[in-house]
Design a protein around this motif. Structure first.
Motif, PDB file in Angstrom:
ATOM      1  N   ALA A  23      -8.380  41.584  -7.135  1.00 24.39           N
ATOM      2  CA  ALA A  23      -8.009  41.748  -8.542  1.00 24.39           C
ATOM      3  C   ALA A  23      -6.492  41.872  -8.698  1.00 24.39           C
ATOM      4  O   ALA A  23      -5.923  41.344  -9.661  1.00 24.39           O
ATOM      5  N   ALA A  24      -5.839  42.537  -7.749  1.00 21.72           N
ATOM      6  CA  ALA A  24      -4.388  42.696  -7.828  1.00 21.72           C
ATOM      7  C   ALA A  24      -3.680  41.350  -7.757  1.00 21.72           C
ATOM      8  O   ALA A  24      -2.733  41.087  -8.508  1.00 21.72           O
ATOM      9  N   LEU A  25      -4.143  40.471  -6.861  1.00 17.46           N
ATOM     10  CA  LEU A  25      -3.534  39.141  -6.740  1.00 17.46           C
ATOM     11  C   LEU A  25      -3.768  38.310  -7.995  1.00 17.46           C
ATOM     12  O   LEU A  25      -2.857  37.649  -8.504  1.00 17.46           O
ATOM     13  N   VAL A  26      -5.006  38.339  -8.496  1.00 16.53           N
ATOM     14  CA  VAL A  26      -5.347  37.545  -9.675  1.00 16.53           C
ATOM     15  C   VAL A  26      -4.595  38.062 -10.902  1.00 16.53           C
ATOM     16  O   VAL A  26      -4.065  37.282 -11.704  1.00 16.53           O
ATOM     17  N   ASP A  27      -4.534  39.383 -11.054  1.00 16.83           N
ATOM     18  CA  ASP A  27      -3.817  39.962 -12.191  1.00 16.83           C
ATOM     19  C   ASP A  27      -2.335  39.594 -12.166  1.00 16.83           C
ATOM     20  O   ASP A  27      -1.738  39.314 -13.212  1.00 16.83           O
ATOM     21  N   PHE A  28      -1.751  39.599 -10.974  1.00 18.71           N
ATOM     22  CA  PHE A  28      -0.338  39.257 -10.860  1.00 18.71           C
ATOM     23  C   PHE A  28      -0.093  37.820 -11.317  1.00 18.71           C
ATOM     24  O   PHE A  28       0.821  37.550 -12.098  1.00 18.71           O
ATOM     25  N   GLU A  29      -0.938  36.889 -10.833  1.00 20.04           N
ATOM     26  CA  GLU A  29      -0.790  35.491 -11.241  1.00 20.04           C
ATOM     27  C   GLU A  29      -1.036  35.333 -12.739  1.00 20.04           C
ATOM     28  O   GLU A  29      -0.318  34.604 -13.433  1.00 20.04           O
ATOM     29  N   CYS A  31      -0.661  37.510 -15.163  1.00 18.96           N
ATOM     30  CA  CYS A  31       0.460  38.039 -15.952  1.00 18.96           C
ATOM     31  C   CYS A  31       1.679  37.125 -15.845  1.00 18.96           C
ATOM     32  O   CYS A  31       2.400  36.924 -16.828  1.00 18.96           O
ATOM     33  N   HIS A  32       1.893  36.581 -14.647  1.00 21.55           N
ATOM     34  CA  HIS A  32       3.054  35.723 -14.425  1.00 21.55           C
ATOM     35  C   HIS A  32       2.989  34.466 -15.292  1.00 21.55           C
ATOM     36  O   HIS A  32       4.009  33.985 -15.787  1.00 21.55           O
ATOM     37  N   PHE A  33       1.765  33.943 -15.473  1.00 25.75           N
ATOM     38  CA  PHE A  33       1.592  32.714 -16.255  1.00 25.75           C
ATOM     39  C   PHE A  33       0.934  33.001 -17.601  1.00 25.75           C
ATOM     40  O   PHE A  33       0.227  32.149 -18.150  1.00 25.75           O
ATOM     41  N   LEU A 100      -3.563  26.702 -14.184  1.00 26.56           N
ATOM     42  CA  LEU A 100      -2.941  27.904 -13.635  1.00 26.56           C
ATOM     43  C   LEU A 100      -3.924  29.065 -13.724  1.00 26.56           C
ATOM     44  O   LEU A 100      -4.858  29.048 -14.529  1.00 26.56           O
ATOM     45  N   VAL A 101      -3.700  30.068 -12.881  1.00 26.44           N
ATOM     46  CA  VAL A 101      -4.454  31.312 -13.016  1.00 26.44           C
ATOM     47  C   VAL A 101      -3.752  32.119 -14.104  1.00 26.44           C
ATOM     48  O   VAL A 101      -2.750  32.780 -13.869  1.00 26.44           O
ATOM     49  N   GLU A 102      -4.258  32.009 -15.315  1.00 25.23           N
ATOM     50  CA  GLU A 102      -3.662  32.672 -16.471  1.00 25.23           C
ATOM     51  C   GLU A 102      -4.778  33.360 -17.246  1.00 25.23           C
ATOM     52  O   GLU A 102      -5.948  33.214 -16.910  1.00 25.23           O
ATOM     53  N   PRO A 181       6.539  40.174  -6.048  1.00 24.12           N
ATOM     54  CA  PRO A 181       7.374  39.519  -7.064  1.00 24.12           C
ATOM     55  C   PRO A 181       8.661  39.024  -6.454  1.00 24.12           C
ATOM     56  O   PRO A 181       9.137  39.579  -5.460  1.00 24.12           O
ATOM     57  N   PRO A 182       9.253  37.954  -7.006  1.00 26.92           N
ATOM     58  CA  PRO A 182      10.512  37.432  -6.471  1.00 26.92           C
ATOM     59  C   PRO A 182      11.608  38.478  -6.557  1.00 26.92           C
ATOM     60  O   PRO A 182      11.723  39.197  -7.554  1.00 26.92           O
ATOM     61  N   SER A 183      12.409  38.585  -5.509  1.00 23.66           N
ATOM     62  CA  SER A 183      13.470  39.587  -5.468  1.00 23.66           C
ATOM     63  C   SER A 183      14.652  39.151  -6.321  1.00 23.66           C
ATOM     64  O   SER A 183      14.842  37.970  -6.599  1.00 23.66           O
ATOM     65  N   ALA A 184      15.454  40.115  -6.712  1.00 25.87           N
ATOM     66  CA  ALA A 184      16.626  39.815  -7.531  1.00 25.87           C
ATOM     67  C   ALA A 184      17.652  39.006  -6.759  1.00 25.87           C
ATOM     68  O   ALA A 184      18.352  38.159  -7.311  1.00 25.87           O
ATOM     69  N   SER A 185      17.737  39.267  -5.435  1.00 24.50           N
ATOM     70  CA  SER A 185      18.719  38.546  -4.619  1.00 24.50           C
ATOM     71  C   SER A 185      18.422  37.067  -4.560  1.00 24.50           C
ATOM     72  O   SER A 185      19.308  36.231  -4.623  1.00 24.50           O
ATOM     73  N   SER A 186      17.111  36.731  -4.476  1.00 24.84           N
ATOM     74  CA  SER A 186      16.754  35.312  -4.443  1.00 24.84           C
ATOM     75  C   SER A 186      17.090  34.644  -5.758  1.00 24.84           C
ATOM     76  O   SER A 186      17.482  33.490  -5.812  1.00 24.84           O
ATOM     77  N   GLY A 187      16.963  35.409  -6.874  1.00 23.03           N
ATOM     78  CA  GLY A 187      17.309  34.838  -8.168  1.00 23.03           C
ATOM     79  C   GLY A 187      18.797  34.589  -8.291  1.00 23.03           C
ATOM     80  O   GLY A 187      19.223  33.576  -8.836  1.00 23.03           O
ATOM     81  N   SER A 188      19.622  35.537  -7.762  1.00 22.80           N
ATOM     82  CA  SER A 188      21.064  35.347  -7.834  1.00 22.80           C
ATOM     83  C   SER A 188      21.513  34.201  -6.958  1.00 22.80           C
ATOM     84  O   SER A 188      22.415  33.449  -7.306  1.00 22.80           O
ATOM     85  N   GLN A 189      20.842  34.035  -5.793  1.00 22.95           N
ATOM     86  CA  GLN A 189      21.178  32.909  -4.925  1.00 22.95           C
ATOM     87  C   GLN A 189      20.845  31.594  -5.599  1.00 22.95           C
ATOM     88  O   GLN A 189      21.571  30.612  -5.465  1.00 22.95           O
ATOM     89  N   LYS A 190      19.750  31.581  -6.350  1.00 19.16           N
ATOM     90  CA  LYS A 190      19.358  30.357  -7.052  1.00 19.16           C
ATOM     91  C   LYS A 190      20.389  30.010  -8.120  1.00 19.16           C
ATOM     92  O   LYS A 190      20.749  28.852  -8.299  1.00 19.16           O
TER      93      LYS A 190
END
Length: 217
Positions: A23-29, A31-33, A100-102, A181-190
């Motif tokens: 449920a945790a994995l499905v809920d995360f996806e 919410c993300h989508f 998508l899993v939404e 969840p994606p880290s902030a550092s990966s977002g700044s690198q992007k």
């Protein structure tokens, strides 16, 4: 490797703990989508898994209700369900459809994945009622939907529902780690990568001509 005891462990309420992990994995996806649920369905696959109504019950509660109506389920069913769902989402049919899993698709996707997991572990489940999905979703999912959804799911995965020990253990570890969840550092690198080409394009590029290979005389 994960032990059978870890997979089959129950929580304080006597419910397989793998329900909470799935449920945790499905809920995360989901919410993300979440924004995808408001967009119109553009093909039959998305329309089918959205169905006529979206269940209001939370995924974790939905799975617990299904578990309580099918006492033969053990924790391995939900590991298989997660592996099947991941396999389905990687298929060409799912990618082409853009499914998508939404919030609008999550319950039906999970329902079919759990059903297949139960059948894989206990073929006798085929004789049990699919009305459980209708009851546990407060009638948002009709029992008559399940056979078609199952067929669409199976066709997408090319009827490959065998999960070997290695894949099973690997996905169980994914479930135990939980969503990341994606880290902030990966977002700044992007963001840095996106701005880098503007600076680099000002520099002239030197291209070396390719020399033909030497031919022995």
């Amino acid at each position: 490797m994960a032990s059978a005891e870890a997979v089959l462990r129950l929580d304080a309420n006597g419910t397989p703990r793998t329900i909470r992990l799935l449920a945790a994995l499905v809920d995360f996806e989901s919410c993300h989508f979440a924004d995808a649920a408001s967009k119109p369905a553009e093909n039959d696959l998305v329309r089918a898994f959205r169905g006529g109504a979206t269940p209001a019950v939370a995924i974790s509660e939905f799975l617990v209700h299904i578990q309580r109506s099918n006492y033969l389920f053990d924790g391995a069913v939900y590991v298989l369900a997660g592996a099947y769902l991941a396999r389905f989402m990687r298929t060409r049919a799912a990618r082409d459809a853009g499914i998508l899993v939404e919030p609008a698709t999550a319950h039906r996707l999970v329902s079919v994945a759990v059903l297949l997991g139960a059948k894989f572990i206990s073929p006798r489940y085929f004789e049990r009622r699919v009305e459980a999905f209708q009851i546990c979703s407060d009638k948002s999912i009709r029992a008559s939907e399940i056979p078609r959804l199952e067929l669409l799911f199976l066709r997408a995965v090319d009827y490959r529902i065998f999960i070997g020990d290695e894949e099973f253990q690997r996905f169980f570890k994914v479930m135990e780690r939980g969503p990341k969840p994606p880290s902030a550092s990966s977002g700044s690198q992007k963001r840095k990568a996106e701005t880098a080409p503007d600076r680099e394009e000002k520099k002239p590029r030197r291209v070396r001509a390719c020399q033909p290979p030497a031919v022995a005389s």
